[in-house]
Enzyme design. Structure first.
Site: not given
Ligand code: NDP
Length: 245
Positions: A12, A14, A37, A61, A153, A156-157
């Protein structure tokens, strides 16, 4: 701190924090593999190359094991291996829990947490052979302390923090360290979309009185990726200007 001859994959990258991390490691001598992506990642790599950084890019991905395998192959084919993995790719889909769909939950968990697992598993295979590696997971203060509107979120974190500690314990005997950083509010596309009144509310709680910059995060990540941080593993470091303490 130098990374000459070392290769780092930054997922990630970019834009935002990932781009700043890749740039920091690259300036300090690392070969960097950027991922994202969209094709934008190639422009970002070209931008870094123009600054004298040895950079390569691949579209993929992090949820997809085949894409992750190709990401590792890109690092091996271009630079000869992987020494450092920065699990940075992540998204938000914020909503109060009552309005959060299963799809909102699954997408965020898949990208942020499963993606971290797949990339770690794939990179660790090479690191174990070398008996050297640095893995840094970009978690969030939301994962450590919770945040309204971010059930998916923060789960997940928070999961990334558990994964960090398990990875650290499993891989320590192989010379690999794994740590997490938990940024607070950092200026990026992700936070740009927050309503002004919410940003103001956060600002009042940040002891240092400003939002963080992607470079604030990159500086800490670079230290954790360095040889100098070789005796630190399984730790979670807040980078939040004193938002929580
Ligand atoms: P941005 O939205 O600016 O950038 C996200 C990056 O992740 C982009 O490069 C994007 O690439 C990439 N990405 C998104 N989905 C995927 C995917 N499925 N596979 C691979 N790459 C993907 O976010 P930030 O820079 O702000 O955040 C970076 C990380 O830092 C995230 O994990 C975030 O949760 C964490 N963080 C950020 C904070 C902040 O305040 N900004 C605070 C705490 C943590 P593309 O556009 O090509 O898809």
């Amino acid at each position: 701190m130098r990374f000459d001859g070392k290769t780092a994959i930054v997922t990630g990258s970019s834009r935002g924090l990932g781009k700043a991390i890749a740039e920091k490691l690259g300036i300090l001598g690392a070969n960097v593999v950027l991922t994202g992506t969209s094709e934008t990642v190639f422009n970002t790599a070209a931008e870094l190359e123009a600054k004298g950084i040895k950079a390569a890019a691949i579209v993929g991905d992090v949820r997809n094991a085949e894409d992750v395998k190709n990401m590792i192959l890109k690092a091996v084919d271009t630079f000869g291996g992987v020494d450092i993995l920065i699990n940075n790719a992540g998204i938000t889909k914020d909503k109060p829990m009552a309005m959060m769909s299963e799809d909102d939950w699954d997408t965020v968990l898949d990208i942020n947490l499963k993606g971290c697992f797949l990339c770690t598993k794939a990179a660790a295979k090479l690191m174990i052979k070398k008996r050297y590696g640095r893995i840094i997971n970009v978690s969030s203060v939301a994962g450590a302390y919770g945040n309204p509107g971010q059930a998916n979120y923060s789960a997940s974190k928070g999961g990334m923090i558990g994964l960090t500690k398990t990875t650290a314990k499993e891989l320590a005997p192989r010379g690999i360290t794994c740590n997490a950083v938990t940024p607070g509010l950092i200026e990026s596309d992700m936070t740009e979309i927050l309503p002004e009144d919410l940003k103001q509310k956060y600002l009042e709680k940040i002891a240092l009185g400003r939002f963080g910059t992607p470079e604030d995060v990159a500086n800490v990540v670079a230290f954790l990726a360095s040889d100098e941080a070789g005796y630190i593993t399984g730790q979670v470091i807040d980078i939040d200007g004193g938002l929580v303490m």
